[in-house]
Design an enzyme around this catalytic site. Structure first.
Site, PDB file in Angstrom:
ATOM      1  N   CYS A   1      -6.957   3.713  -3.163  1.00  0.00           N
ATOM      2  CA  CYS A   1      -6.884   2.284  -2.827  1.00  0.00           C
ATOM      3  C   CYS A   1      -7.995   1.447  -3.458  1.00  0.00           C
ATOM      4  O   CYS A   1      -7.729   0.485  -4.178  1.00  0.00           O
ATOM      5  CB  CYS A   1      -6.917   2.104  -1.317  1.00  0.00           C
ATOM      6  SG  CYS A   1      -5.442   2.726  -0.472  1.00  0.00           S
TER       7      CYS A   1
ATOM      8  N   ASP B   1      -0.283  -0.321  -5.116  1.00  0.00           N
ATOM      9  CA  ASP B   1      -1.599   0.067  -5.628  1.00  0.00           C
ATOM     10  C   ASP B   1      -1.629   1.478  -6.192  1.00  0.00           C
ATOM     11  O   ASP B   1      -2.489   1.822  -6.992  1.00  0.00           O
ATOM     12  CB  ASP B   1      -2.694  -0.128  -4.574  1.00  0.00           C
ATOM     13  CG  ASP B   1      -2.459   0.669  -3.300  1.00  0.00           C
ATOM     14  OD1 ASP B   1      -1.369   1.257  -3.128  1.00  0.00           O
ATOM     15  OD2 ASP B   1      -3.379   0.707  -2.452  1.00  0.00           O
ATOM     16  N   HIS B   2      -0.696   2.314  -5.802  1.00  0.00           N
ATOM     17  CA  HIS B   2      -0.520   3.664  -6.368  1.00  0.00           C
ATOM     18  C   HIS B   2       0.720   4.268  -5.750  1.00  0.00           C
ATOM     19  O   HIS B   2       1.315   3.710  -4.820  1.00  0.00           O
ATOM     20  CB  HIS B   2      -1.739   4.568  -6.097  1.00  0.00           C
ATOM     21  CG  HIS B   2      -2.288   4.426  -4.718  1.00  0.00           C
ATOM     22  ND1 HIS B   2      -1.597   4.809  -3.597  1.00  0.00           N
ATOM     23  CD2 HIS B   2      -3.454   3.914  -4.281  1.00  0.00           C
ATOM     24  CE1 HIS B   2      -2.320   4.541  -2.524  1.00  0.00           C
ATOM     25  NE2 HIS B   2      -3.452   3.976  -2.909  1.00  0.00           N
TER      26      HIS B   2
ATOM     27  N   HIS C   1      -9.671  -3.151  -0.796  1.00  0.00           N
ATOM     28  CA  HIS C   1      -9.778  -2.120   0.242  1.00  0.00           C
ATOM     29  C   HIS C   1     -10.821  -2.519   1.275  1.00  0.00           C
ATOM     30  O   HIS C   1     -10.657  -2.281   2.475  1.00  0.00           O
ATOM     31  CB  HIS C   1     -10.135  -0.769  -0.378  1.00  0.00           C
ATOM     32  CG  HIS C   1     -10.292   0.329   0.628  1.00  0.00           C
ATOM     33  ND1 HIS C   1      -9.210   0.905   1.265  1.00  0.00           N
ATOM     34  CD2 HIS C   1     -11.399   0.946   1.137  1.00  0.00           C
ATOM     35  CE1 HIS C   1      -9.640   1.836   2.106  1.00  0.00           C
ATOM     36  NE2 HIS C   1     -10.955   1.870   2.041  1.00  0.00           N
TER      37      HIS C   1
ATOM     38  N   ASP D   1       0.822  -1.208   0.000  1.00  0.00           N
ATOM     39  CA  ASP D   1       0.000   0.000   0.000  1.00  0.00           C
ATOM     40  C   ASP D   1       0.863   1.267   0.000  1.00  0.00           C
ATOM     41  O   ASP D   1       1.789   1.396   0.809  1.00  0.00           O
ATOM     42  CB  ASP D   1      -0.885  -0.010   1.256  1.00  0.00           C
ATOM     43  CG  ASP D   1      -2.143   0.830   1.099  1.00  0.00           C
ATOM     44  OD1 ASP D   1      -2.190   1.667   0.180  1.00  0.00           O
ATOM     45  OD2 ASP D   1      -3.074   0.651   1.897  1.00  0.00           O
ATOM     46  N   ASP D   2       0.552   2.194  -0.918  1.00  0.00           N
ATOM     47  CA  ASP D   2       1.206   3.516  -0.955  1.00  0.00           C
ATOM     48  C   ASP D   2       2.700   3.444  -1.271  1.00  0.00           C
ATOM     49  O   ASP D   2       3.461   4.334  -0.885  1.00  0.00           O
ATOM     50  CB  ASP D   2       1.033   4.255   0.381  1.00  0.00           C
ATOM     51  CG  ASP D   2      -0.367   4.793   0.590  1.00  0.00           C
ATOM     52  OD1 ASP D   2      -1.221   4.602  -0.295  1.00  0.00           O
ATOM     53  OD2 ASP D   2      -0.631   5.398   1.644  1.00  0.00           O
TER      54      ASP D   2
END
Length: 481
Positions: free
Chosen positions: A68, A316-317, A122, A29-30
């Site tokens: 997310c 995810d990003h 998510h 994540d992130d």
């Protein structure tokens, strides 16, 4: 023959031959594409670096939305957000589409064990009937008992005052960083790794599709102290807070979730000291997540499963750490759309890199085709298998990302050199703002070139190309409804 979701109405028996490939997917994540294997030696990521040495690293991989829920749903379905119909944080996939083909459903109906650990979707229970295993993840984000006690008191006070849901949620926030002496299992990602390891041991003799989602480096930047100790506080340089000249307000965002954490001012910029502390915490959290990847991979090796398991690691990003004076994600900027992607597959290239433009919607058709299955017609992506055989070839002319601002949607196209974005009003379909950034030498250009007269021809050409891409995408949506 191209399979549809209807074609999967009954489970297909799968042979247990030695050449059947398992699939293990890590969700981080992130995660910015700033790791040792991506050339950023200041970040200590030995486990992910080792994985990259065993497969193909994608230097230019892009998510379809820097948020997310829609990003993960897009990847899991192999579809653009305009196709899934989900562009917000609050809508689970199965709330709007009960029958959409997804990766866990696809492999479940081919006879695989399908297992989900940690943050995969998510919404934890999204797609729940498609999973063989989906245990309750640990909920604690902090390890310090004093921090946990303070949060509990604030939440209790909020309930006694009968505050609304949003105010109660803010009360449940703690500090944005935590450095605490504890074992890895003191935080939930350490427990998630153990859950995945136990599942590998239990299912080692069965074909499996396993997703392991690590929450770090998402806020709060909380990790065991030994990961903080990998870095010196003064090694972090505060980035420029100067926004790109000529960029429209639509391009930017509020800080998202960061403002909700204790000690973060509700308006204005952060001090250099606070910025460095957050950057330090982010780096520590990356190294913590990296260590959990290493644990799971070590067990995969120990069990003798590595030679018949396709391993995918993706973010995810992206994320902003004070760049442009901004934090978190929620934009179409390169910093938020650009993500890490590594695929290690038996019998394919090892220790290679590719500069080909790829999208997260390409993961579904990749693992489908590489495990001997047909690619569902619902997929918008393309299999990356050719790049796993020859990383030097071209793949796509551009990658698409989008982000909404109320009733206006920003569609962004990244080609070999430029990022071009149009902001389009939902009702009138009118383009209300444009952005053009030159990324030949930097991920943080200082000027929007869309207003430059010498770029008018390029903008016209890119606008036609983006419009055509959107029309094809929308045509696919209409055809598949």
């Amino acid at each position: 023959m191209i399979l549809t979701s209807q074609a999967f109405a009954e489970p297909q028996n799968i042979q247990t031959a030695d050449d059947i490939k398992n699939v293990l997917v890590f969700y981080i994540d992130d995660l910015r594409p700033e790791l040792g294997c991506y050339g950023v030696n200041s970040i200590q990521s030995p486990s992910i670096d080792t994985l990259a040495s065993e497969g193909v690293l994608y230097e230019r991989a892009y998510c379809q939305q820097a948020l997310c829920a829609p990003s993960r749903i897009s990847m899991m379905s192999g579809q653009y957000p305009d196709h899934t119909g989900i562009v917000d944080l609050f809508t689970p996939l199965r709330k709007v589409n009960k029958t959409a083909m997804t990766l866990p459903l696809y492999f479940q109906q081919r006879g695989y064990v399908t297992a989900s650990f940690g943050k995969v979707y998510h919404h934890l229970r999204d797609d729940k009937t498609s999973w063989s295993e989906i245990p309750e993840p640990p909920s604690e984000k902090y390890a310090d008992p004093e921090t946990l006690a303070a949060i509990a008191r604030r939440v209790e006070d909020a309930k006694e005052q009968k505050l609304d849901v949003n105010q109660t949620r803010l009360a449940a926030k703690g500090p944005p960083t935590e450095c605490f002496v504890t074992e890895d299992e003191g935080y939930r990602d350490g427990i998630v790794a153990n859950q995945a390891i136990a599942s590998l041991q239990e299912n080692k003799d069965k074909p499996f599709f396993m997703c392991v989602g690590f929450a770090k480096p998402h806020l709060p930047f909380a990790a065991p102290k030994r990961y903080w100790d990998l870095y010196e506080p003064d090694q972090f340089t505060v980035p420029s807070r100067q926004r790109p000249e000529g960029s429209p307000d639509l391009a930017f965002t509020i800080w998202g979730e960061l403002r909700g954490y204790q000690g973060i001012p509700q308006e204005g910029e952060l001090s250099d000291e606070m910025t460095r502390e957050l950057m330090h915490g982010y780096a520590a959290s990356v190294s913590f997540a990296d260590a959990q990847v290493g644990k799971v991979m070590a067990e995969l090796d120990r069990l003798g499963l590595r030679d018949n398991t396709i391993v995918v690691l993706w973010g995810d990003h992206g994320y902003k750490l004070g760049d442009y004076g901004l934090w978190c994600k929620h934009t179409n900027f390169e910093l938020d759309a650009h993500v890490p992607l590594i695929i290690s597959a038996p019998g394919h290239a090892r220790g290679r890199r590719t500069k080909a433009l790829v999208e997260m919607i390409d993961i579904f058709p990749t693992v489908a085709s590489m495990t001997g299955g047909e690619v569902p017609e619902s997929c918008d992506g393309e299999s990356l298998q050719p790049l796993l055989q020859n990383p030097n070839q071209d793949f796509k002319p551009f990658a698409l990302t989008q982000y909404p601002r109320g009733s206006t949607m920003g569609y962004s196209m990244r080609n070999d050199r430029y990022r071009y974005t149009e902001w389009i009003q939902a009702g009138t379909k009118r383009v209300v703002a444009r952005e053009l950034y030159d990324h030949q030498h930097t991920s943080t250009p200082d000027k929007n070139l869309a207003g430059s007269p010498d770029q008018s021809e390029r903008i016209s050409r890119l606008s036609v190309q983006l419009d055509a891409a959107r029309r094809i995408e929308n045509t696919n949506v209409n055809m598949k409804k």
